[in-house]
Structures are given as structure tokens and as C-alpha cells.
Design a protein around this motif. Sequence first.
Motif, PDB file in Angstrom:
ATOM      1  N   ALA A   1      13.150  -7.994 -31.724  1.00 47.11           N
ATOM      2  CA  ALA A   1      13.719  -8.508 -32.942  1.00 47.11           C
ATOM      3  C   ALA A   1      14.707  -7.350 -33.625  1.00 47.11           C
ATOM      4  O   ALA A   1      15.387  -7.796 -34.562  1.00 47.11           O
ATOM      5  CB  ALA A   1      12.998  -9.256 -33.584  1.00 47.11           C
ATOM      6  N   GLY A   2      14.168  -6.170 -33.192  1.00 50.17           N
ATOM      7  CA  GLY A   2      15.116  -5.092 -34.027  1.00 50.17           C
ATOM      8  C   GLY A   2      14.356  -4.648 -35.361  1.00 50.17           C
ATOM      9  O   GLY A   2      15.032  -3.950 -36.230  1.00 50.17           O
ATOM     10  N   MET A   3      12.995  -5.119 -35.659  1.00 48.33           N
ATOM     11  CA  MET A   3      12.328  -4.645 -36.723  1.00 48.33           C
ATOM     12  C   MET A   3      11.873  -3.163 -36.977  1.00 48.33           C
ATOM     13  O   MET A   3      11.705  -2.624 -35.786  1.00 48.33           O
ATOM     14  CB  MET A   3      11.035  -5.454 -36.707  1.00 48.33           C
ATOM     15  CG  MET A   3      10.412  -5.554 -38.298  1.00 48.33           C
ATOM     16  SD  MET A   3       8.716  -6.402 -38.101  1.00 48.33           S
ATOM     17  CE  MET A   3       9.248  -7.954 -38.242  1.00 48.33           C
ATOM     18  N   ASP A   4      12.096  -2.715 -38.160  1.00 49.44           N
ATOM     19  CA  ASP A   4      11.827  -1.145 -38.173  1.00 49.44           C
ATOM     20  C   ASP A   4      10.221  -1.219 -37.938  1.00 49.44           C
ATOM     21  O   ASP A   4       9.356  -2.001 -38.654  1.00 49.44           O
ATOM     22  CB  ASP A   4      12.029  -0.833 -39.652  1.00 49.44           C
ATOM     23  CG  ASP A   4      11.664   0.457 -40.090  1.00 49.44           C
ATOM     24  OD1 ASP A   4      10.742   1.068 -39.390  1.00 49.44           O
ATOM     25  OD2 ASP A   4      12.182   1.118 -40.904  1.00 49.44           O
ATOM     26  N   PRO A   5       9.931  -0.390 -37.077  1.00 46.40           N
ATOM     27  CA  PRO A   5       8.457  -0.342 -36.643  1.00 46.40           C
ATOM     28  C   PRO A   5       7.391   0.120 -37.744  1.00 46.40           C
ATOM     29  O   PRO A   5       6.231  -0.180 -37.689  1.00 46.40           O
ATOM     30  CB  PRO A   5       8.450   0.809 -35.630  1.00 46.40           C
ATOM     31  CG  PRO A   5       9.663   1.659 -35.535  1.00 46.40           C
ATOM     32  CD  PRO A   5      10.567   0.512 -36.281  1.00 46.40           C
ATOM     33  N   LEU A   6       7.942   1.094 -38.605  1.00 46.70           N
ATOM     34  CA  LEU A   6       7.129   1.448 -39.572  1.00 46.70           C
ATOM     35  C   LEU A   6       6.901   0.032 -40.683  1.00 46.70           C
ATOM     36  O   LEU A   6       5.841   0.139 -41.105  1.00 46.70           O
ATOM     37  CB  LEU A   6       7.864   2.532 -40.401  1.00 46.70           C
ATOM     38  CG  LEU A   6       6.664   3.404 -41.358  1.00 46.70           C
ATOM     39  CD1 LEU A   6       5.616   3.877 -40.406  1.00 46.70           C
ATOM     40  CD2 LEU A   6       7.422   4.498 -42.116  1.00 46.70           C
ATOM     41  N   GLU A   7       7.988  -0.788 -41.026  1.00 47.89           N
ATOM     42  CA  GLU A   7       7.744  -1.747 -41.763  1.00 47.89           C
ATOM     43  C   GLU A   7       7.058  -2.775 -40.977  1.00 47.89           C
ATOM     44  O   GLU A   7       5.830  -3.490 -41.670  1.00 47.89           O
ATOM     45  CB  GLU A   7       9.341  -2.459 -41.721  1.00 47.89           C
ATOM     46  CG  GLU A   7       9.569  -3.140 -43.102  1.00 47.89           C
ATOM     47  CD  GLU A   7      10.934  -3.251 -43.423  1.00 47.89           C
ATOM     48  OE1 GLU A   7      11.495  -4.026 -43.317  1.00 47.89           O
ATOM     49  OE2 GLU A   7      11.331  -1.962 -43.982  1.00 47.89           O
ATOM     50  N   ALA A   8       6.867  -2.895 -39.653  1.00 46.52           N
ATOM     51  CA  ALA A   8       5.844  -3.667 -39.059  1.00 46.52           C
ATOM     52  C   ALA A   8       4.532  -3.365 -39.346  1.00 46.52           C
ATOM     53  O   ALA A   8       3.593  -4.075 -39.529  1.00 46.52           O
ATOM     54  CB  ALA A   8       6.201  -3.874 -37.409  1.00 46.52           C
ATOM     55  N   ILE A   9       4.141  -2.027 -39.432  1.00 43.49           N
ATOM     56  CA  ILE A   9       2.758  -1.575 -39.512  1.00 43.49           C
ATOM     57  C   ILE A   9       2.574  -1.702 -41.259  1.00 43.49           C
ATOM     58  O   ILE A   9       1.456  -2.530 -41.462  1.00 43.49           O
ATOM     59  CB  ILE A   9       2.778   0.081 -39.280  1.00 43.49           C
ATOM     60  CG1 ILE A   9       2.946   0.185 -37.775  1.00 43.49           C
ATOM     61  CG2 ILE A   9       1.641   0.503 -39.859  1.00 43.49           C
ATOM     62  CD1 ILE A   9       3.169   1.719 -37.268  1.00 43.49           C
ATOM     63  N   ASP A  10       3.294  -1.297 -42.065  1.00 38.17           N
ATOM     64  CA  ASP A  10       3.260  -1.374 -43.604  1.00 38.17           C
ATOM     65  C   ASP A  10       3.292  -2.649 -44.036  1.00 38.17           C
ATOM     66  O   ASP A  10       2.217  -3.067 -44.915  1.00 38.17           O
ATOM     67  CB  ASP A  10       4.193  -0.599 -44.434  1.00 38.17           C
ATOM     68  CG  ASP A  10       3.872   0.754 -43.963  1.00 38.17           C
ATOM     69  OD1 ASP A  10       2.977   1.381 -43.717  1.00 38.17           O
ATOM     70  OD2 ASP A  10       4.877   1.725 -44.535  1.00 38.17           O
TER      71      ASP A  10
END
Length: 216
Positions: free
Chosen positions: A32-41
Motif C-alpha cells: 500500500a506504499g506505507m512508510d515502514p517506520l510508520e507501520a512500526i511506530d
Amino acid sequence: MENEKMYGDMAKAVIDGVPDRARVLAGEALDAGMDPLEAIDKGFKPGMDVVGEGFANGELFIPDLMMSGEAMKTAIATLEPELLKRRQQRDVLGKVVIGTVQGDIHEIGKTLVATMLAANGFEVYDLGVDVSAQQFVDTVREVDADVVGLSALLTTTILNQEEVIANLKEAGLRDKVKVIIGGVPASPEWAEEIGADGYAENATDAVKVVKQLAGV
Ligand code: B12
């Protein structure tokens, strides 16, 4: 709104301790193009915090913590290639030695910090968990490190962050290497008390502080 739903599902995968589900969700986030760090945080880590509270309240037990930890690790492993790709930097900014201090086996946050530092151009020497003060000192000397990162997740083991600093002084290395500390019980006040050069609350801030400390 769509992201909020995904974050909730991610937290749930960690709370329920289902690594396969965490892997699928991390994959979907990337698609989906989500920022991977945002997915974690915003997704997976809040799940860990819920589990931590449940443990503190006596509602959850060590096996629950372990399964949640596995789910969290699986999510990070799935997101890691994208984390590394996005932050790629060509020049080596400096050398960082990192590890979790002696008596402490919490590895997930430390490893995430190590990954983010590597992704941002640092040469990272990850010593793992339960690392003695002597191991830190030896490696700092051996690789001529610019910064050493000390992780501790227990109120008992943050004392060992202080011990590492004392050992660095004894070895005559304290003037040559900057020290950054982190982990749930650590704080800017604690950093000041033990004479560390910096503190960061999460992996993103860790990169900023390490850059400052390394003078880049
Ligand atoms: C998963 C977990 C475990 C797993 C660890 C699995 C693994 N492979 O790492 C296992 C089951 C092994 C475990 C064991 C124990 N745990 Co535990 N655990 C947790 C839990 C739920 C999550 C930790 C985590 O991975 N978070 C996710 C990561 C991404 O976040 P993080 O670690 O905070 O890291 C971030 C920041 O802190 C920072 N950071 C971290 N390191 C560094 C380093 C540097 C240099 C910098 C700059 C920044 C930085 O950046 C990271 C990324 O954003 C926490 C609760 C919590 N909310 O933290 C309890 C928690 C830390 N555990 C706790 C306890 C009590 C234990 C045990 C003593 C339980 C027991 N009775 O045996 C043992 C200790 C074993 C040991 N000797 O170390 C307590 C500590 C309480 C205290 N005041 O000391 C907590 C707070 C739970 C609670 N609320 O009671 N645990």
C-alpha cells in the motif's frame, strides 16, 4: 482512515502474538506504499505497549510476551529491506557499536535502532544482548568507534549503562567515544546523571542524536 484500520490490525497481531498475521500485514503495508517506520511506530509497537501493560497488571505472562515479541520481530524483518532501501546513504557517516547491556535480553528495540542507523549511513557493530561492559570496551577500542549505544529495558539493568561508561573511562576511551543510551526506563535525566552524551526515545530520534554526536 484506511491506515488507522491497518494500524489497529497490526497492534492486534502483536497483542495476539501471531507472527504469520504480522508478516501478512507488514507485506500489505508495503504494497500500500506505507512508510515502514510508520507501520512500526503507529501499528505494531503500540501493540507491544499493550502487552507490556497486561504483563505489569498480571493479566499476561512470559509466554505471551515471547509470542508478541516474535510477532513484532517478524513484522520488522518483513519491513527491514524497505527500511534499508529508503534511507540508503552512500558515505559512511561514522562507526557505531550497539548492544543491550549485561543481564538484559530485550533485543527488539535495540535491533531496530541498529537497522535505522545502518540505513542512514553508519557502520554498525551490533553486539547483541546481555553484553558485558568489557565487551563494549573491547569493541569500541577494536573498531575505533565514534559512538556507542547502550540499550536497557529493565530498571535493574540501566545501572549497567553506568558501568559501561565507568569502564570506558578506566580504559582511557571516554574522550574518544560518545555514549547514547535508550530503552524504556532510560531518560534524559538518567543520561545526565550517569554522564552519557545523549538519549533518544525511539529509532528516529536515535538517528538524529547519533548524527549530532558524530558531528555529521
Ligand atoms: C517483548 C518483551 C519481553 C521479551 C523480549 C523478547 C525479545 N526477543 O526482545 C521477553 C519475554 C524475553 C521479556 C523478558 C522479560 N521482561 Co520484558 N518486555 C517486553 C515488552 C512487552 C516489549 C519490549 C519491546 O520489544 N518493545 C518494542 C520495541 C520496538 O520498543 P523498545 O524496546 O522500547 O525500543 C525502542 C526505544 O526504547 C528505543 N531504544 C531501545 N533501545 C535503545 C538503544 C539506544 C542506544 C537508543 C538511542 C534507543 C533505544 O528505541 C526503540 C525503537 O523505537 C516490554 C514492555 C514495553 N512496553 O516495553 C516488557 C518489559 C520491558 N519487560 C519487563 C520484565 C519485568 C521482563 C522480565 C524481567 C520478566 C520476568 N519476570 O522474567 C524478563 C527479563 C529478561 C531479561 N533478563 O532481560 C518489564 C520491565 C519492568 C521494569 N520496570 O524493569 C516490561 C516493561 C513489562 C512490564 N510493564 O512489566 N520481555
